[in-house]
Structure formats: C-alpha cells, structure tokens
Design an enzyme around this catalytic site. Structure first.
Site, short mmCIF file in Angstrom:
data_model
loop_
_atom_site.label_atom_id
_atom_site.label_comp_id
_atom_site.label_asym_id
_atom_site.label_seq_id
_atom_site.Cartn_x
_atom_site.Cartn_y
_atom_site.Cartn_z
N ASP A 184 38.17 27.44 51.57
CA ASP A 184 39.88 28.18 51.61
C ASP A 184 41.06 28.34 51.56
OD1 ASP A 184 40.39 30.66 49.76
OD2 ASP A 184 39.68 32.01 51.82
N ASP A 237 44.22 31.22 51.91
CA ASP A 237 44.69 32.20 52.63
C ASP A 237 43.62 32.92 53.57
OD1 ASP A 237 47.21 32.43 51.46
OD2 ASP A 237 46.31 31.62 49.26
N GLY A 266 44.27 35.93 43.00
CA GLY A 266 45.09 35.91 42.23
C GLY A 266 46.49 36.55 42.36
N GLY A 267 47.51 36.27 42.31
CA GLY A 267 48.66 37.28 42.55
C GLY A 267 49.28 37.38 40.74
N GLU A 319 47.30 38.18 38.33
CA GLU A 319 46.48 38.86 38.63
C GLU A 319 46.31 40.34 39.05
OE1 GLU A 319 45.89 36.11 38.67
OE2 GLU A 319 45.00 35.08 37.13
N ASP A 340 36.49 33.16 54.20
CA ASP A 340 37.24 34.72 55.11
C ASP A 340 36.90 36.09 54.37
OD1 ASP A 340 39.49 34.00 53.53
OD2 ASP A 340 40.56 36.09 54.15
C1 XBP Z 1 43.92 34.22 48.50
C2 XBP Z 1 44.06 35.08 47.04
C3 XBP Z 1 45.38 34.52 46.61
C4 XBP Z 1 46.98 35.36 46.75
C5 XBP Z 1 48.44 34.95 46.40
O1 XBP Z 1 43.31 33.79 47.64
O2 XBP Z 1 43.54 35.91 46.34
O3 XBP Z 1 45.85 35.08 45.28
O4 XBP Z 1 46.81 36.44 47.42
O5 XBP Z 1 48.23 33.67 45.39
P1 XBP Z 1 42.84 32.42 48.40
P2 XBP Z 1 48.70 33.90 44.66
O6 XBP Z 1 41.59 33.23 49.82
O7 XBP Z 1 40.63 31.98 47.50
O8 XBP Z 1 43.31 30.62 48.75
O9 XBP Z 1 50.40 34.67 44.57
O10 XBP Z 1 49.46 32.39 44.84
O11 XBP Z 1 48.29 33.75 43.08
MG MG Z 2 40.51 33.57 51.32
#
Ligand code: XBP
Ligand code: MG
Length: 256
Positions: free
Chosen positions: A10, A12, A53-54, A56, A184
C-alpha cells in the site's frame, strides 16, 4: 506449501506518512485556490479517511458539511477538477522532500529486490501521486522496481473493496499463499483480506485504533536493526524488525 514470491505495498500511511502533512495540506490549498472557505483540520481529516480516494472524500465532505453547496458543473466533474488541483499541490509538497519513508521500507524493498522477490503497489491514491512519492524518496528509477503499480481509478471500486488486489494478483499471475501485503489501515486490510491475502500492518497515528483482526502481524512500523518495532499482535520470535526471514516465517505459520 507457500514460498514467498511477492510483496504488495500500500502507499499512503504504509510507505510514508503522507496523509496528515501532505494529502490534507494539498486538499486545503486546493480549496483555498478555488475560493472555498473549507479547512480540514488534522482531526477532521482523520474522520474523512473513512472513505478512500480524494474525489470521493471531497464529495463526502460536501454532502455532509455543505449539502446546500451547488457547484455550477455536475458534482462529479466539479470534484474531479478540484481533485486535479489537489494532485498538483500534493506533488509540489512531495517534491520539497519533507515526507520521509517510514522505517524499514527502503531496507525491505532493497532486500526483496536482491532476493528476486517481485514487488507491486496497490493503492487508492492517484498514479501521479505515487510516482512523485517514489521518485522523491527512492530515486527516479524506483517506479521500475514495481512490476505493477495499481493506483487510483484503475479499478472502479476502491478499498475496502478487494478489486485493486484482484487486479495485481491477475496482472502478476500470483498464487495467494505466496504473497504478502503491507498495509496501514482497516480499509486496506479489509481489501487484502477480502482478496484472500495475508497482510502485515504498520499502524500510524490515524489507524492505531483500527480493527486488524486476522492480520499476520500488527506493528508500529517495520523497524530497523537499530530501531526495534513494537508488536501489537503476531508471533515474531526473536525478531526486532521486519525482514524477508520474518515474512517467510509468518507465511509458513499459516500452514500449521
Ligand atoms: C489512501 C487514500 C487516498 C489518499 C488521497 O489510499 O485514501 O485517497 O488519501 O489520494 P492508500 P488521492 O492507503 O490505499 O494509498 O487524492 O490521490 O485519491
Ligand atoms: Mg494506506
């Protein structure tokens, strides 16, 4: 019998703590630039992370906090445009180099590469964001380390749906028992679990109260030889940090 073939990361919260000081700040900059008096505090952002998702997340906030707000365009088009601006701000923030990798991430990726373990990424984040983070923290050629970078809208249903993991498994023709996911968050763990995958969880400030029942290992970070991890659940034997030996040991324990 399982034999470790691939690690699926993953992004973020797992590779780097990007949410509070990068994504959140980028959203706020995009709101200000668009003339919106919206400000996501650290605490509010934690609750908004319930949706992946940003685009969303922007729509969730508009629907709950400002339901009377009507953009001139159709709502999904408006959210997509605002999100594009947010991505630009995020990439600029990341390029400043102030968001480090989490402990053990680079070490584990390097160990895997040397051992011929295949690497992949499965994330909800936009592809441009992933590339910016990898290039800034691991070097410009680092995106090539990953056989598949499954990101953003590559699948219609984002985590906690298992689709992004199904996508990676299919693209790499992997057997479930031979893979290990690094996540995470509860949404990420749910996505991996629903795809039938085993996972190691590195918690962070936003996810330490999440439910990770069933994960092979839950730790505060992957650790380093001189920086031991704290184990919340899972059997690590004498290990003080996460490496391929521990990964193999954990996968083998699933068969007993
Ligand atoms: C983390 C998320 C992402 C980011 C924002 O996803 O929920 O939406 O907060 O990214 P992961 P975007 O842990 O699966 O990486 O604004 O580009 O959607
Ligand atoms: Mg994550």
């Amino acid at each position: 019998m399982s034999s470790l073939q691939a690690l699926i990361f993953d992004v973020d919260g797992t590779i780097a703590d990007t949410e509070r000081d990068a994504h959140r700040v980028a959203f706020n900059r995009a709101f200000a630039a668009a003339g919106l008096a919206w400000e996501w505090s650290e605490e509010l952002y934690g609750s908004l992370l319930q949706v992946a998702g940003g685009k969303e997340r922007i729509q969730l906030y508009r629907n709950t906090a400002y339901p009377e707000f009507q953009p001139t365009e159709e709502i999904t088009t408006w959210a997509a445009t605002l999100h594009q601006a947010k991505t630009k701000h995020y990439r600029e923030l990341i390029a400043e180099g102030n968001i480090p990798l989490r402990p053990g991430v680079k070490r584990l990726m390097q160990e895997a590469r040397q051992a011929g373990i295949r690497l992949a990424i499965a994330t909800t984040s936009a592809p441009d964001n992933v590339l910016a983070l990898l290039e800034t923290t691991l070097g410009v050629d680092s995106p090539t380390w990953f056989e598949v970078i499954a990101a953003g809208d590559i699948v219609p249903a984002k985590k906690p749906a298992p689709d992004v993991y199904h996508h990676v498994l299919q693209a790499m023709d992997l057997t479930l028992a031979d893979c290990l996911v690094l996540e995470d968050s509860e949404a990420g763990w749910t996505a991996a679990r629903q795809a039938g995958l085993h996972a190691v969880i590195t918690m962070n400030g936003y996810t330490q109260t999440h439910d990770f029942t069933g994960a092979l290992l839950v730790v505060d970070h992957l650790g380093e030889p001189d920086r031991p991890f704290q184990v919340q659940s899972g059997d690590v034997g004498n290990a003080t940090y996460f490496d391929l030996a521990l990964a193999r040991q954990l996968l083998a324990s699933c068969e007993r």
